[in-house]
Scaffold this active site. Structure first.
Site, PDB file in Angstrom:
ATOM      1  N   TYR A  33       0.836  -1.189   0.000  1.00  0.00           N
ATOM      2  CA  TYR A  33       0.000   0.000   0.000  1.00  0.00           C
ATOM      3  C   TYR A  33       0.880   1.251   0.000  1.00  0.00           C
ATOM      4  CZ  TYR A  33       0.656   0.980   5.028  1.00  0.00           C
ATOM      5  OH  TYR A  33       1.187   1.296   6.257  1.00  0.00           O
ATOM      6  N   ARG A  52       8.018   4.945  -4.291  1.00  0.00           N
ATOM      7  CA  ARG A  52       8.148   3.860  -3.303  1.00  0.00           C
ATOM      8  C   ARG A  52       7.187   2.706  -3.638  1.00  0.00           C
ATOM      9  NH1 ARG A  52       7.589   5.457   2.854  1.00  0.00           N
ATOM     10  NH2 ARG A  52       5.412   5.592   2.228  1.00  0.00           N
ATOM     11  N   ARG A 101      -7.610 -20.783  -2.874  1.00  0.00           N
ATOM     12  CA  ARG A 101      -6.516 -20.505  -1.941  1.00  0.00           C
ATOM     13  C   ARG A 101      -5.317 -21.367  -2.321  1.00  0.00           C
ATOM     14  NH1 ARG A 101      -3.928 -21.743   2.785  1.00  0.00           N
ATOM     15  NH2 ARG A 101      -3.695 -20.042   4.277  1.00  0.00           N
ATOM     16  N   LYS A 149       6.574  -1.607   1.835  1.00  0.00           N
ATOM     17  CA  LYS A 149       5.370  -1.125   2.531  1.00  0.00           C
ATOM     18  C   LYS A 149       4.233  -2.127   2.336  1.00  0.00           C
ATOM     19  CE  LYS A 149       2.954   3.254   3.378  1.00  0.00           C
ATOM     20  NZ  LYS A 149       3.120   3.370   4.816  1.00  0.00           N
ATOM     21  N   GLU A 182      12.236   2.207  14.476  1.00  0.00           N
ATOM     22  CA  GLU A 182      11.319   3.284  14.066  1.00  0.00           C
ATOM     23  C   GLU A 182      10.090   3.205  14.962  1.00  0.00           C
ATOM     24  OE1 GLU A 182       9.868   2.637  10.015  1.00  0.00           O
ATOM     25  OE2 GLU A 182       9.993   0.475  10.296  1.00  0.00           O
ATOM     26  N   LEU A 207      11.094   1.356   7.363  1.00  0.00           N
ATOM     27  CA  LEU A 207      10.501   1.901   6.146  1.00  0.00           C
ATOM     28  C   LEU A 207      11.217   3.206   5.779  1.00  0.00           C
ATOM     29  CD1 LEU A 207       8.084   1.322   4.170  1.00  0.00           C
ATOM     30  CD2 LEU A 207       6.923   3.178   5.349  1.00  0.00           C
TER      31      LEU A 207
HETATM   32  N1  PLP Z   1       7.610   3.691   9.280  1.00  0.00           N
HETATM   33  C1  PLP Z   1       6.505   2.917   9.257  1.00  0.00           C
HETATM   34  C2  PLP Z   1       6.556   1.568   9.881  1.00  0.00           C
HETATM   35  C3  PLP Z   1       5.327   3.388   8.660  1.00  0.00           C
HETATM   36  O1  PLP Z   1       4.230   2.608   8.637  1.00  0.00           O
HETATM   37  C4  PLP Z   1       5.317   4.699   8.110  1.00  0.00           C
HETATM   38  C5  PLP Z   1       4.121   5.227   7.470  1.00  0.00           C
HETATM   39  O2  PLP Z   1       3.106   4.578   7.344  1.00  0.00           O
HETATM   40  C6  PLP Z   1       6.482   5.466   8.176  1.00  0.00           C
HETATM   41  C7  PLP Z   1       7.625   4.924   8.756  1.00  0.00           C
HETATM   42  C8  PLP Z   1       6.535   6.859   7.617  1.00  0.00           C
HETATM   43  O3  PLP Z   1       6.592   6.850   6.216  1.00  0.00           O
HETATM   44  P1  PLP Z   1       6.019   8.074   5.373  1.00  0.00           P
HETATM   45  O4  PLP Z   1       6.698   9.297   5.893  1.00  0.00           O
HETATM   46  O5  PLP Z   1       6.421   7.771   3.985  1.00  0.00           O
HETATM   47  O6  PLP Z   1       4.551   8.098   5.613  1.00  0.00           O
END
Ligand code: PLP
Length: 291
Positions: A33, A52, A101, A149, A182, A207
């Site tokens: 997503y 991304r 499935r 993501k 994070e 991410l």
């Molecule tokens: N880290 C994680 C685990 C996230 O889910 C997100 C955003 O959903 C971010 C960092 C921040 O990413 P962005 O600034 O691209 O929204």
């Protein structure tokens, strides 16, 4: 009033939207997503989010069923139909289904499932942006490709629920070596007593936030020293300030970590300045609809 959403080529009312019960996103979490912020009816940093998305597709062998310019047109159409001034546009892409499935990927002829929807949300003026948030640290139990993501956000849901049950707003996730990777759905930053911004370098363990990148560029332009290196939980407790970034929060100050008060327990001055700068840049740099 019901939203209009986009599902596999059609614009429909949200209550009429349908995808297969055999969709691989539902059965296996085989889906990715993207989320782009909308400010004043315009998309913020959308090319970064779409780049991304392309990267996530490449890493997993997923194929977008439409061109990127068509996707942008869908984003704008939904903003328009739903009269979204401030909030987010979500793009959800799964590997689709061949009607049963089966772990193995379906034939290449099977089309990916593409869903796009909007969500209204106050991004600039909200209590977390004003007052900051309290975080707790929790073990990072996610898989090893956090740079992709994916929609498999169960670990993030568990972390947010646990943070809430502990009286906090969110969680910083801690790797096995004791460093913070994070936040549960955001990138994490601390500012040390010398005024240096410290945040984990990019890798497979976090991410690659689009807001993170914009914030670091902004800080660099301000002449602030940036240290992209892992930092420990203990280092975070001693920080002068801390904050998080994401497309759904922009910049939120962190005032407490595991009950340790940072500074005087109010959003720090450097964080406040960066937040204001980011809000101004996001509003100014937002992308208007194609003419
Ligand atoms: N880290 C994680 C685990 C996230 O889910 C997100 C955003 O959903 C971010 C960092 C921040 O990413 P962005 O600034 O691209 O929204």
């Amino acid at each position: 009033m019901s939203r209009t959403v986009y599902v596999n080529g059609s614009y429909v009312a949200e209550q009429d939207a349908k995808i297969s019960i055999f969709d691989r996103g539902f059965l296996f979490g085989d889906a990715i997503y993207e989320v782009t912020a909308v400010l004043n009816g315009r998309l913020v940093d959308n090319p970064g989010h779409l780049a991304r998305l392309e990267r996530s597709c490449g890493e997993l062998g997923l194929v977008l069923p439409i061109r990127q310019d068509q996707l942008v047109a869908i984003q704008h159409k939904l903003i328009d139909i739903n009269q979204l001034q401030e909030g987010s546009v979500y793009i959800q892409l799964s590997r689709g289904t061949d009607g049963d499935r089966d772990f193995h990927f379906p034939q290449p002829s099977v089309q990916a499932t593409l869903v796009v929807f909007t969500q209204a949300r106050k991004l600039v003026d909200n209590s977390q942006a004003r007052n900051g948030i309290r975080v707790v640290t929790l073990d990072d139990i996610r898989w090893q490709r956090r740079d992709i993501k994916v929609v498999a956000l169960l670990a993030a849901c568990l972390a947010k629920q646990q943070a809430q049950s502990l009286g906090a707003d969110d969680a910083f996730l801690v790797a096995e070596d004791g460093t913070i990777t994070e936040g549960s759905s955001c990138n994490a930053f601390i500012i040390d007593k010398q005024g240096h911004i410290i945040t984990r370098p990019l890798g497979r363990d976090l991410l690659h936030g689009i807001t993170r990148r914009a914030l670091l560029e902004l800080a660099d332009q301000q002449g602030i020293v940036l240290e992209e290196r892992p930092f420990t939980r203990e280092e975070a407790y001693q920080a002068a300030e801390a904050f998080i970034t994401s497309a759904t929060s922009f910049v939120w100050p962190v005032t407490h970590i595991d009950g340790h008060r940072l500074g005087d327990g109010a959003p720090g001055p450097m964080t406040r300045r960066l937040q204001q700068l980011y809000h101004a840049v996001a509003a100014g740099a937002a992308e208007p609809p194609p003419s």
